[in-house]
Scaffold this motif. Structure first.
Motif, PDB file in Angstrom:
ATOM      1  N   GLY C 358       0.901  -1.101  -0.115  1.00 43.55           N
ATOM      2  CA  GLY C 358      -0.040  -0.162   0.048  1.00 43.55           C
ATOM      3  C   GLY C 358       1.077   1.427  -0.106  1.00 43.55           C
ATOM      4  O   GLY C 358       2.180   1.258   0.536  1.00 43.55           O
ATOM      5  N   LEU C 359       0.064   2.400  -0.525  1.00 47.22           N
ATOM      6  CA  LEU C 359       1.070   3.611  -0.380  1.00 47.22           C
ATOM      7  C   LEU C 359       0.413   4.531   0.195  1.00 47.22           C
ATOM      8  O   LEU C 359      -0.780   4.550   0.781  1.00 47.22           O
ATOM      9  N   LYS C 360       1.113   5.595   0.831  1.00 46.73           N
ATOM     10  CA  LYS C 360       0.938   6.395   1.911  1.00 46.73           C
ATOM     11  C   LYS C 360       1.589   7.734   1.756  1.00 46.73           C
ATOM     12  O   LYS C 360       2.592   7.731   1.141  1.00 46.73           O
ATOM     13  N   TRP C 361       0.808   8.850   2.283  1.00 45.01           N
ATOM     14  CA  TRP C 361       1.644  10.145   2.007  1.00 45.01           C
ATOM     15  C   TRP C 361       3.135  10.322   2.480  1.00 45.01           C
ATOM     16  O   TRP C 361       3.900  10.937   2.118  1.00 45.01           O
ATOM     17  N   ASP C 362       3.256   9.640   3.741  1.00 45.61           N
ATOM     18  CA  ASP C 362       4.549   9.465   4.364  1.00 45.61           C
ATOM     19  C   ASP C 362       5.458   8.250   4.184  1.00 45.61           C
ATOM     20  O   ASP C 362       6.131   8.037   5.205  1.00 45.61           O
ATOM     21  N   MET C 363       5.115   7.249   3.093  1.00 42.68           N
ATOM     22  CA  MET C 363       5.607   6.181   3.168  1.00 42.68           C
ATOM     23  C   MET C 363       7.402   6.097   2.801  1.00 42.68           C
ATOM     24  O   MET C 363       8.064   5.429   3.543  1.00 42.68           O
ATOM     25  N   GLY C 364       7.589   7.324   2.164  1.00 39.30           N
ATOM     26  CA  GLY C 364       9.128   7.619   1.740  1.00 39.30           C
ATOM     27  C   GLY C 364       9.895   7.822   3.015  1.00 39.30           C
ATOM     28  O   GLY C 364      10.922   7.348   3.364  1.00 39.30           O
ATOM     29  N   ALA C 365       9.224   8.698   3.989  1.00 36.74           N
ATOM     30  CA  ALA C 365       9.908   9.256   5.080  1.00 36.74           C
ATOM     31  C   ALA C 365      10.069   7.897   6.152  1.00 36.74           C
ATOM     32  O   ALA C 365      11.071   8.115   7.032  1.00 36.74           O
ATOM     33  N   GLN C 366       9.151   6.998   5.970  1.00 31.94           N
ATOM     34  CA  GLN C 366       9.417   5.820   6.861  1.00 31.94           C
ATOM     35  C   GLN C 366      10.485   5.096   6.675  1.00 31.94           C
ATOM     36  O   GLN C 366      11.075   4.377   7.413  1.00 31.94           O
ATOM     37  N   ILE C 367      10.939   5.053   5.321  1.00 35.85           N
ATOM     38  CA  ILE C 367      12.229   4.129   5.021  1.00 35.85           C
ATOM     39  C   ILE C 367      13.545   5.020   4.866  1.00 35.85           C
ATOM     40  O   ILE C 367      14.613   4.772   4.458  1.00 35.85           O
ATOM     41  N   LEU C 368      13.184   6.318   4.835  1.00 34.43           N
ATOM     42  CA  LEU C 368      14.310   7.562   4.773  1.00 34.43           C
ATOM     43  C   LEU C 368      15.629   7.258   5.425  1.00 34.43           C
ATOM     44  O   LEU C 368      16.677   7.186   5.193  1.00 34.43           O
ATOM     45  N   LEU C 369      15.651   6.893   6.808  1.00 28.75           N
ATOM     46  CA  LEU C 369      16.330   6.505   7.773  1.00 28.75           C
ATOM     47  C   LEU C 369      17.385   5.197   7.418  1.00 28.75           C
ATOM     48  O   LEU C 369      18.389   5.193   7.509  1.00 28.75           O
ATOM     49  N   LEU C 370      16.351   4.282   6.923  1.00 27.17           N
ATOM     50  CA  LEU C 370      17.176   3.017   6.367  1.00 27.17           C
ATOM     51  C   LEU C 370      18.034   3.426   5.135  1.00 27.17           C
ATOM     52  O   LEU C 370      19.210   2.805   5.032  1.00 27.17           O
ATOM     53  N   VAL C 371      17.362   4.208   4.317  1.00 27.38           N
ATOM     54  CA  VAL C 371      18.198   4.650   3.127  1.00 27.38           C
ATOM     55  C   VAL C 371      19.591   5.322   3.451  1.00 27.38           C
ATOM     56  O   VAL C 371      20.718   5.001   2.985  1.00 27.38           O
ATOM     57  N   PHE C 372      19.277   6.142   4.474  1.00 31.04           N
ATOM     58  CA  PHE C 372      20.411   6.777   4.849  1.00 31.04           C
ATOM     59  C   PHE C 372      21.316   5.954   5.554  1.00 31.04           C
ATOM     60  O   PHE C 372      22.703   5.907   5.351  1.00 31.04           O
ATOM     61  N   ALA C 373      20.872   5.090   6.261  1.00 29.49           N
ATOM     62  CA  ALA C 373      21.774   4.107   6.915  1.00 29.49           C
ATOM     63  C   ALA C 373      22.571   3.205   6.049  1.00 29.49           C
ATOM     64  O   ALA C 373      23.769   2.999   6.162  1.00 29.49           O
ATOM     65  N   ALA C 374      21.871   2.838   4.698  1.00 32.26           N
ATOM     66  CA  ALA C 374      22.576   1.938   3.875  1.00 32.26           C
ATOM     67  C   ALA C 374      23.561   2.793   3.074  1.00 32.26           C
ATOM     68  O   ALA C 374      24.676   2.539   2.957  1.00 32.26           O
ATOM     69  N   VAL C 375      23.448   4.200   2.946  1.00 34.34           N
ATOM     70  CA  VAL C 375      24.365   5.066   2.210  1.00 34.34           C
ATOM     71  C   VAL C 375      25.419   5.164   3.468  1.00 34.34           C
ATOM     72  O   VAL C 375      26.760   5.117   2.780  1.00 34.34           O
ATOM     73  N   THR C 376      25.337   5.494   4.481  1.00 33.09           N
ATOM     74  CA  THR C 376      26.556   5.747   5.478  1.00 33.09           C
ATOM     75  C   THR C 376      27.290   4.392   5.712  1.00 33.09           C
ATOM     76  O   THR C 376      28.509   4.385   5.859  1.00 33.09           O
ATOM     77  N   LEU C 377      26.719   3.180   5.834  1.00 35.40           N
ATOM     78  CA  LEU C 377      27.197   1.997   5.916  1.00 35.40           C
ATOM     79  C   LEU C 377      28.150   1.462   4.602  1.00 35.40           C
ATOM     80  O   LEU C 377      29.212   1.050   4.924  1.00 35.40           O
ATOM     81  N   GLY C 378      27.740   1.979   3.460  1.00 38.17           N
ATOM     82  CA  GLY C 378      28.462   1.717   2.467  1.00 38.17           C
ATOM     83  C   GLY C 378      29.668   2.817   2.220  1.00 38.17           C
ATOM     84  O   GLY C 378      30.604   2.532   1.805  1.00 38.17           O
ATOM     85  N   GLY C 379      29.475   3.818   3.030  1.00 30.86           N
ATOM     86  CA  GLY C 379      30.675   4.697   2.831  1.00 30.86           C
ATOM     87  C   GLY C 379      30.091   6.036   2.100  1.00 30.86           C
ATOM     88  O   GLY C 379      29.463   5.787   1.020  1.00 30.86           O
ATOM     89  N   LEU C 380      29.895   7.154   2.653  1.00 24.29           N
ATOM     90  CA  LEU C 380      29.174   8.167   1.935  1.00 24.29           C
ATOM     91  C   LEU C 380      29.613   8.690   0.544  1.00 24.29           C
ATOM     92  O   LEU C 380      30.930   8.490   0.337  1.00 24.29           O
ATOM     93  N   GLY C 381      28.959   8.803  -0.417  1.00 26.42           N
ATOM     94  CA  GLY C 381      29.223   9.182  -1.738  1.00 26.42           C
ATOM     95  C   GLY C 381      29.683   7.907  -2.455  1.00 26.42           C
ATOM     96  O   GLY C 381      30.187   8.061  -3.812  1.00 26.42           O
ATOM     97  N   THR C 382      29.889   6.699  -2.319  1.00 24.25           N
ATOM     98  CA  THR C 382      30.141   5.598  -2.872  1.00 24.25           C
ATOM     99  C   THR C 382      28.882   4.765  -3.605  1.00 24.25           C
ATOM    100  O   THR C 382      28.061   4.474  -2.713  1.00 24.25           O
ATOM    101  N   ALA C 383      28.722   4.921  -4.708  1.00 20.49           N
ATOM    102  CA  ALA C 383      27.449   4.266  -5.262  1.00 20.49           C
ATOM    103  C   ALA C 383      27.251   2.652  -5.068  1.00 20.49           C
ATOM    104  O   ALA C 383      26.257   2.572  -4.604  1.00 20.49           O
ATOM    105  N   PHE C 384      28.637   2.014  -5.177  1.00 20.38           N
ATOM    106  CA  PHE C 384      28.259   0.831  -4.955  1.00 20.38           C
ATOM    107  C   PHE C 384      27.998   0.365  -3.417  1.00 20.38           C
ATOM    108  O   PHE C 384      27.550  -0.734  -3.103  1.00 20.38           O
ATOM    109  N   GLY C 385      28.866   1.155  -2.814  1.00 17.66           N
ATOM    110  CA  GLY C 385      28.835   0.928  -1.158  1.00 17.66           C
ATOM    111  C   GLY C 385      27.429   1.058  -0.674  1.00 17.66           C
ATOM    112  O   GLY C 385      26.908   0.392   0.196  1.00 17.66           O
TER     113      GLY C 385
END
Lengths: 325, 308, 436
Positions: C358-385
């Motif tokens: 289902g889609l909701k007005w704040d669905m993106g905000a719900q996973i934003l932190l996980l996305v940030f976590a993924a980016v940080t985990l891989g190393g800021l600014g590296t696409a494959f990371g």
């Protein structure tokens, strides 16, 4: 459309508990972000700790209200230390990620049904005002005048809130005129330069994080005192709203956070009343729930415009742009 | 600079407008080879190595910095001068090695403690604290301020007296560095050269033992150069030790008592300035290959001295 | 939004407004009728409340009937789209909550405890009780099957996060912007797909294609209208970040303005399950979703590694001034990165709308932190990371729910994020000397 009622509602928010709570949190954020340049993106987490720390101490442990406030402060200090120790040595954006993640972790821990008996999970907590109201020196009755008329309980919350806010503002005022504040501002400008002058940058940043966190927790206490604690309040949006209030007033000013919170809440209430009313009489071609959504869109737009066109805020000095590079 | 195109300056003091000051000599024991022992070293570094990924930025076997003298650290770009600076001041951690300041080991000592011990540095890219006034910048430099403690800071009565004396000292230094007219301005409004002066003056607020200057002349306009040089020479007269990184060979020759040459992370030569600059290894590694040594001629600095 | 005087004197403001205008126009015709739910009963009339969740394998069950009874008081309630219900009760006392099993979907039943639970409204005045629903015929799933199921599910979630994370990382790498509004790009994709395929009734493939195209256009317009002018204005990265927060808030509530606060479904969200082995099964949508993610990520890898623009992108991430000095048109590459990042985020949004579901007005905000976590985990600014980080986060989130309650599964991932920053702040693929 009842303009008198709308204006009265809006004016009442000049000293409403929510306004005072935002002001306390924004003063805390001004220490962290405005003066020390620390990107705390999780002030909502500190506020949640304040609110839950108070409510749980009262309901579960039956502590008197002043000890509940002490517990709220202690919780925020411990939390600030936990966040600060790993991140304050790293680049600024790491603190931002960790504080925002930390605030979410706290919110989810308060929300989960696993600790329902302490936190009330999704329902939050109510009925913790007993000790606070028992100590109320105001006899039953009505206080204030005009829009600022309140019953004895509201008056007591407002008085305690204003006292805490006055203490917070005084502390920040004294500190920022002291050599301590000078070091903090130096760290905001360039922490390596300050380190090269023999200052323990980490300790100063930690003190700023803790002090701001305490004010944030006190804001949470005042936010919760009038009615209930609801986990839905302590979302990241709350952090962003407090940032909006702070930047509106001026991030590196003494009274900016207070002024910003007042303006934020008065405008929010005004729009929250006016827009649905306009929709109701057909001036705005939207439903009333859409009309009340509009004001949050305006908060976002306002935040963008402030940062782009007046980053120093209402009270800030134009030359003294207060942004970390 | 190659020796045939520019005359080697005479060792005798040249008739320059300002009074020449004698150079310190007899700083080392034995032959002036890389790593030579000094009569009275203030810094001794052993086996200091720092690598970035696969690149070895600094790999110094042994080096000593003489006390109460002006030592220049020179070398081509990428020789590891600034990295060595960062390591000696605790701003970076080496992979291996030990070093001491005034007989006290500095391994693992954080930067702020190094500074408190009296070893104060400036930066290649000037770090004037832009949104503090010039006076606030200066006051920040003072050591041991009681008002910098959180709780004591809350009570002005505790620190006001000390603040007054710090302010007086700051005024003296600002006058000396001719920045007194600017004291109420934000440091961001100063010119590049004035910021260099401010940074140096600020470092002096802490009464340092050793002043480490990272390219003090970079970006300074010629009108200010002479006063900066005089200030550096004054430091020595006042009993301090100076270590500086510099590309401007004329300046090095003019004020340094001792020169340490780095290339590819290693110390390749050291000695008194005139001898070092005639060392073929140095000319090979640095002087021959790079043109920035002619900078002084282009800007006309010390022209009189050169042609004398 | 702003006075006409501002518009006429400030071209930048006008461009900003044009962007919002676009956002408004693109979704201008959404219906706004709120779905009627009897999920809250008697809350106004009674001071205390009993509430709860009904979930099946951690997913909410809608329209399940429950009865709350006690002290002569009785109320009936149905769960909402989140599987939640609330009933106001008059006293602090014991109440019996009965779940009507005939209103559960076919083949499932209450597995933990019975369909009757007794709750006591305590000093807080509120009490929560949850029903855990499982497959009716079977009470215990072998651990290894659960593990495999979670792994597959986590991989699916991780790949989807990866689509969003790569875009965020590319934008960060090329412009230095930590873009909080990236979450709203995710929501945007889902909302547009829903608008065309569910609200207008166009074929699903067309709806999704339009969602991707419009997401890309949105990215292009944002770069042209907001971010490029602000870069030229010389705003610092912190300022830019806060601008993106403002944009995120504004867009989020624009979505709520048009689609309301409820959850809406994309067509075909109830796809058949495919039995893999043991009790491990996957829906067709999961499989298609993973397939799409893998193909898109492979294409992206090819783009970054082998095309001229892709190489330029990585060069700019590495060293922007050097890249500019060596003749790369930074503005052009950044524009392409924006289009790419928002299109990928839009796709992630569509897949996330099926994953949630289902889609909701704040669905993106719900996973934003996980996305940030993924980016940080891989190393800021590296696409494959970012991609590797996303898969780790996705699997971690799903696997952790084997041991910790489902409503805490994001906590595990975020705590790991904090711990990783503690021990390896440069991320998994980041380079060490980049950090202070």
């Amino acid at each position: 459309m009842d303009w008198g009622q709308i204006l009265s509602n809006s004016a009442s928010f000049i000293i409403a508990p929510a306004t005072i709570a935002y002001a306390l949190a924004a003063v805390g954020l001004s220490v962290q972000f405005g003066y020390a340049g620390l990107l705390n993106m999780g002030i909502a987490g500190f506020m949640a700790l304040g609110a839950y720390g108070y409510a749980i101490s009262s309901i579960t442990f039956g502590l008197p209200w002043y000890l509940c406030i002490v517990v709220a402060i202690a919780a925020s200090v411990v939390y600030a230390l936990i966040l600060g120790i790993p991140t304050l040595r790293l680049r600024g954006d790491y603190l931002a990620i960790v504080t925002i993640a930390g605030a979410e972790v706290l919110r989810l821990l308060f929300l989960t049904s696993s600790f329902d008996q302490y936190t009330g999970s999704a329902d939050g907590l109510t009925g913790y005002q007993g000790s606070f109201r028992d100590s109320n020196p105001f006899p039953r009755g009505s206080y204030g005048f005009g829009p600022w008329t309140m019953n004895e309980n509201q008056a007591w919350v407002t008085v305690i809130g204003l006292v805490l806010l006055a203490i917070a503002v005084t502390i920040v005022f004294l500190l920022m005129r002291s050599p301590w504040g000078r070091v903090l501002k130096g760290i905001r400008e360039d922490e390596d330069a300050v380190r090269a002058l023999g200052k323990n940058v980490f300790a100063f940043k930690m003190q700023a994080l803790v002090l701001g966190g305490i004010f944030g927790a006190l804001g949470g206490v005042i936010y919760a005192l009038p009615s209930s604690v609801n986990p839905g309040s302590y979302v990241t949006s709350l952090t962003f709203f407090v940032y909006t209030a702070l930047l509106l007033g001026g991030a590196a000013t003494i009274f900016g956070p207070v002024l910003g919170s007042v303006v934020f809440w008065v405008l929010q209430t005004f729009l929250g009343n006016v827009l649905p009313a306009l929709a109701g009489i057909g001036i705005l071609p939207v439903s009333s729930s859409q009309a009340s959504t509009l004001r949050f869109i305006l908060v976002g737009v306002a935040l963008m415009l402030i940062v782009i066109f007046r980053p120093q805020g209402i009270l800030g000095n134009k030359k003294e742009l207060t942004f970390v590079k | 600079m190659s020796s045939d195109s520019t005359p080697v300056p005479a060792p005798a003091a040249p008739p320059v407008p300002h009074a020449p000051r004698p150079k310190s000599t007899g700083l080392h024991k034995g032959e002036a080879v890389p790593g030579v022992a000094k009569v009275d070293p203030i810094i001794i570094a052993d086996g200091v190595r720092r690598t970035f990924g696969g690149l070895t930025a600094v790999d110094v076997d042994h080096v000593e910095i003489p006390r109460n003298a002006i030592t220049a650290l020179i070398g081509p770009n990428g020789a590891g001068k600034t990295t060595l600076f960062n390591l000696l001041t605790g701003f970076d951690k080496p992979d291996a090695g030990s070093w001491s300041f005034d007989g006290k080991s500095l391994s693992g000592v954080p930067a702020y403690k190094v500074a408190r011990m009296g070893q104060v540095r400036t930066f290649q890219l000037t770090k004037a604290l832009g949104l503090l006034t010039v006076l606030e910048n200066m006051k920040l430099g003072a050591k041991g301020q009681s008002g910098e403690h959180f709780f004591q800071g809350l009570i002005p009565g505790i620190w006001r007296k000390q603040e007054k004396s710090i302010e007086a000292k700051a005024h003296d230094l600002l006058r000396k560095f001719k920045l007194d007219a600017k004291q109420a301005d934000f440091a961001a409004s100063l010119s590049g050269g004035q910021r260099k002066l401010l940074e140096m003056a600020r470092a002096l607020m802490s009464d340092p033992v050793l002043v480490m200057l990272d390219e003090p002349m970079a970006g300074v306009n010629p009108a200010l150069t002479q006063s900066l040089l005089d200030h550096i020479l004054d430091l020595k007269d006042e009993g301090m030790t100076v270590l500086f990184v510099e590309h401007d060979m004329h300046m090095v020759r003019h004020i340094a008592d001792w020169v340490i040459v780095m290339a590819e992370g290693k110390v390749v030569a050291e000695g008194p300035p005139l001898e070092v600059m005639q060392n073929p290894a140095v000319i090979d590694a640095y002087l021959g290959a790079h043109q920035e040594i002619d900078l002084g001629e282009i800007t006309g600095r010390y022209h009189a001295e050169e042609k004398n | 939004m702003s006075s006409p005087g501002l518009i006429s004197t400030r071209p930048r403001t006008m461009r900003l407004l044009a962007i919002f205008g676009f956002a408004l126009a693109a979704i201008a015709f959404f219906s706004t009728a709120p779905a009627a739910h009897a999920d809250e009963v008697g809350l106004e009339d009674n001071p205390f409340r009993v509430s709860g969740n009904v979930q099946f394998n951690g997913d909410p069950l809608e329209d399940v009937k429950l009865t709350v009874e006690g002290g002569g008081y009785k109320a009936e309630v149905e769960t909402d789209a989140e599987g939640q219900w609330r009933v106001g009760v008059p006293e602090k006392a014991e109440y019996k909550v009965t779940l009507d099993e005939s209103t559960l979907p076919d083949g499932v039943a209450v597995v933990e405890g019975s369909n009757e639970q007794t709750v006591e409204v305590g000093p807080g005045g509120r009490v929560t009780t949850n029903f855990f629903i499982g497959k009716g015929e079977r009470n215990v799933t072998p651990f290894i099957d659960q593990l495999v199921e979670r792994l597959v599910s986590g991989l699916n979630f991780g790949l989807m996060l990866g689509l969003a994370a790569v875009g965020l990382s590319l934008v960060f790498g090329t412009t230095g912007l930590s873009n909080f509004a990236h979450a709203e790009m995710v929501t945007f994709g889902a909302v547009i797909a829903w608008f065309f395929s569910a609200a207008l009734g166009l074929p699903l493939w067309l709806g999704i294609t339009l969602a991707l195209v419009l997401s890309g256009v949105f990215g292009f317009l944002m770069d042209a209208g907001i971010w490029r002018p602000l870069r030229k204005r010389g705003l610092g990265t912190v300022q830019l970040m806060i601008v993106s927060i403002g944009l995120s808030l504004a867009l989020r509530y624009v979505f709520q303005f048009f689609i309301g606060g409820g959850t809406r479904q994309l067509p075909g969200s109830n796809s058949p399950e495919i039995q893999l082995f043991g009790s491990v099964s996957l829906t067709v949508i999961d499989l298609v979703s993973m397939g799409i993610s893998i193909v898109v990520i492979a294409a992206l890898a090819f783009f970054l590694l082998f095309t001229r623009i892709g190489k330029a992108t990585r060069a700019i991430s590495d060293n922007p001034s050097l890249a500019a000095a060596s003749g790369i048109n930074v503005d052009r590459v950044v524009r392409i990165v924006w289009i790419l990042a928002t299109a990928l985020a839009g796709l992630a949004g569509v897949l996330y709308a099926y994953y949630r579901p289902g889609l909701k007005w704040d669905m993106g905000a719900q996973i934003l932190l996980l996305v940030f976590a993924a980016v940080t985990l891989g190393g800021l600014g590296t696409a494959f990371g970012a991609l590797v980080g996303a898969i780790i986060v996705g699997i971690l989130v799903e696997i952790s729910s084997l041991w910790i309650p489902a409503d805490l599964k994001y906590v595990g991932a975020l705590v790991v994020l904090i711990l990783i920053l503690l021990f390896r702040p440069q991320g998994i693929l980041g380079r060490r000397e980049r950090i202070g």
